[in-house]
Design a protein around this motif. Structure first.
Motif, PDB file in Angstrom:
ATOM      1  N   ASP A 279       0.563  -0.990   0.401  1.00  0.00           N
ATOM      2  CA  ASP A 279      -0.027  -0.426  -0.162  1.00  0.00           C
ATOM      3  C   ASP A 279       1.054   1.296   0.143  1.00  0.00           C
ATOM      4  O   ASP A 279       1.836   1.179   0.776  1.00  0.00           O
ATOM      5  N   GLY A 280       0.258   2.179  -0.975  1.00  0.00           N
ATOM      6  CA  GLY A 280       1.264   3.265  -1.194  1.00  0.00           C
ATOM      7  C   GLY A 280       3.035   3.080  -2.091  1.00  0.00           C
ATOM      8  O   GLY A 280       3.502   4.415  -2.135  1.00  0.00           O
ATOM      9  N   GLN A 281       2.820   1.753  -2.771  1.00  0.00           N
ATOM     10  CA  GLN A 281       3.815   1.799  -3.230  1.00  0.00           C
ATOM     11  C   GLN A 281       3.171   1.100  -4.782  1.00  0.00           C
ATOM     12  O   GLN A 281       3.332   1.569  -5.750  1.00  0.00           O
ATOM     13  N   TRP A 283      -0.315   0.484  -4.960  1.00  0.00           N
ATOM     14  CA  TRP A 283      -2.195   0.620  -4.999  1.00  0.00           C
ATOM     15  C   TRP A 283      -2.141   2.055  -3.631  1.00  0.00           C
ATOM     16  O   TRP A 283      -1.434   2.275  -2.656  1.00  0.00           O
ATOM     17  N   ASP A 284      -2.894   2.105  -3.322  1.00  0.00           N
ATOM     18  CA  ASP A 284      -3.150   3.806  -2.689  1.00  0.00           C
ATOM     19  C   ASP A 284      -5.063   3.706  -2.183  1.00  0.00           C
ATOM     20  O   ASP A 284      -5.945   3.479  -2.910  1.00  0.00           O
ATOM     21  N   SER A 285      -4.629   2.757  -0.926  1.00  0.00           N
ATOM     22  CA  SER A 285      -5.439   2.514  -0.103  1.00  0.00           C
ATOM     23  C   SER A 285      -7.042   3.383   0.068  1.00  0.00           C
ATOM     24  O   SER A 285      -8.403   3.589  -0.092  1.00  0.00           O
ATOM     25  N   GLN A 286      -5.895   5.179  -0.256  1.00  0.00           N
ATOM     26  CA  GLN A 286      -7.647   5.962  -0.189  1.00  0.00           C
ATOM     27  C   GLN A 286      -8.292   6.279  -1.502  1.00  0.00           C
ATOM     28  O   GLN A 286      -9.065   7.118  -1.449  1.00  0.00           O
ATOM     29  N   GLN A 287      -7.920   5.571  -2.581  1.00  0.00           N
ATOM     30  CA  GLN A 287      -8.574   5.715  -3.791  1.00  0.00           C
ATOM     31  C   GLN A 287      -9.556   5.280  -3.795  1.00  0.00           C
ATOM     32  O   GLN A 287      -9.376   3.811  -3.833  1.00  0.00           O
ATOM     33  N   TRP A 293      -5.400   6.055  -9.818  1.00  0.00           N
ATOM     34  CA  TRP A 293      -4.506   6.361  -9.458  1.00  0.00           C
ATOM     35  C   TRP A 293      -4.600   5.112  -8.222  1.00  0.00           C
ATOM     36  O   TRP A 293      -3.571   5.309  -7.185  1.00  0.00           O
ATOM     37  N   LEU A 294      -5.648   4.306  -7.827  1.00  0.00           N
ATOM     38  CA  LEU A 294      -5.820   3.698  -6.775  1.00  0.00           C
ATOM     39  C   LEU A 294      -4.718   3.005  -6.939  1.00  0.00           C
ATOM     40  O   LEU A 294      -3.606   1.333  -6.063  1.00  0.00           O
ATOM     41  N   LEU A 296      -0.947   1.797  -8.815  1.00  0.00           N
ATOM     42  CA  LEU A 296       0.897   3.244  -8.594  1.00  0.00           C
ATOM     43  C   LEU A 296       1.382   2.323 -10.091  1.00  0.00           C
ATOM     44  O   LEU A 296       2.504   3.220  -9.800  1.00  0.00           O
TER      45      LEU A 296
END
Length: 385
Positions: A279-281, A283-287, A293-294, A296
């Motif tokens: 997460d953050g590398q 994919w983005d769990s906040q999207q 851009w879920l 990445l």
């Protein structure tokens, strides 16, 4: 040769041995996931007249416990937990119905699809695996009906008119060699169809008008999963497991689980842990789905000789898979190949004249990668650049 996977548990080893024993006794085909498969199979069979696979199974955006949005507004109380386990995938059904595909979107039907992490193959999307299995089966049935003939088989448009072009070729006299040529040609064409779908998604193709598929384009697990699928279909057909559709469905159900276990499929909890670690590398769990851009991190390679997308901290997830280019002295691309011709929606693609083939895929993918790199850089705060 099977990939050695040891879990250090005698009950597991005993259960696995019994599973494979009874699988063999029921004439189940064992999946061949060696890097370079044996080009000639052990069985020759006729294939049934099949309907063309209708659309694609709904696949999963990379990540888990995903939220969704509609026209930019969050969808309340909706969570997509798209993790599956290798022994809980339901029964495979050849995808000859749009209704069946829609039913699976709401949890109906016999299949359970999602993403599972494997120790040697990284993340595997079972919808992609199944789609490529079915497409290989169908293309092989078409080739077998017209051996050595010149013919064009039309498919639905995806930003271009898609055609499978069958070329005249000298059919081997040996029936096993002739059948093997058909099966491996079908596998190559089916993989190219999957690669083109990734490209078309990135350039704006929408299966459902108004619903962007950009989040899925070049997702890191997609094309490796498709490659697993065409390899599994080839294993089934070359061992004589495709003479009847019911037989194919039964064997596909078993061989998918066996293949995932060969690759080192892990538990639902471990797959979730691997997702969370990235997460953050990746994919983005906040999207929310379908925000592009879920996801990445993407894999823009369209090559059919490939390893899983390299995963930080997991060097063993690197099992190489390939497809043969020649069988029994026959160059498979001279038997049949995918050709893409201009259509009205082709205006979304970079300008081209004549037709597109596999040779054009790297150029289109590289343009996509360059634009995504620029867009992602623009999204980063100045302190992170």
């Amino acid at each position: 040769m099977m990939i050695p996977i040891w879990r250090g548990s005698f009950p597991y080893i005993l259960a696995t041995a019994l599973f494979f024993l009874f699988s063999r006794q029921s004439n189940a085909a064992m999946p061949d996931l060696t890097t370079n498969p044996a080009p000639l199979g052990s069985q020759v069979t006729t294939l049934p007249a099949l309907k063309k696979p209708e659309g694609l199974r709904p696949c999963c955006a990379f990540g888990h416990d995903l939220q969704a949005e509609l026209k930019g507004a969050p969808v309340p109380l909706y969570r997509l937990n798209n993790i599956v386990e290798s022994h809980d995938l339901g029964k495979h059904r050849y995808n000859d119905s749009i209704v069946r595909g829609l039913t699976s979107m709401i949890g109906g039907g016999s299949e359970k699809n999602g993403i599972v992490y494997t120790q040697h193959g990284g993340f595997i999307d079972t919808a992609h695996v199944r789609d490529s299995m079915d497409m290989t089966y169908w293309v092989a049935s078409q080739l077998l009906q017209h051996p050595g003939s010149a013919l064009r088989v039309r498919l639905s448009d995806e930003l271009a008119h898609r055609e499978i072009v069958l070329h005249p070729y000298r059919v081997p006299r040996d029936t096993q060699a002739a059948f093997s040529v058909v099966v491996w040609t079908a596998a190559r064409v089916a993989f190219d169809l999957a690669a083109w779908h990734e490209i078309a998604q990135w350039y704006g193709f929408e299966s459902v008008p108004g619903f962007s598929e950009g989040v899925s384009a070049f997702s890191p697990e997609d094309l490796y999963s498709n490659l697993v699928g065409v390899r599994l279909a080839a294993s089934l057909l070359l061992s004589g497991q495709g003479a009847e559709l019911q037989q194919y469905n039964q064997q596909a159900t078993q061989v998918l689980t066996q293949a995932l276990d060969q690759l080192g499929a892990v538990s639902r909890q471990e797959t979730a842990r691997q997702f969370d670690r990235l997460d953050g590398q990746w994919w983005d769990s906040q999207q929310r789905v379908p925000n592009k851009w879920l996801v990445l991190h993407r894999n823009y390679s369209t090559d059919s000789t490939r390893r899983p997308t390299p995963i930080p901290g997991e060097p063993s997830a690197n099992h190489l898979l390939a497809l043969p280019e020649q069988v029994a002295g026959v160059t498979l691309d001279k038997v049949a190949a995918l050709q893409l011709l201009p259509a009205r929606s082709s205006s979304q693609l970079p300008v081209f004249s004549g037709s597109l083939t596999r040779d054009d895929f790297p150029r289109l993918a590289q343009q996509a990668e360059a634009q995504d790199t620029q867009s992602l850089s623009a999204r980063l705060p100045a302190s992170a650049k």
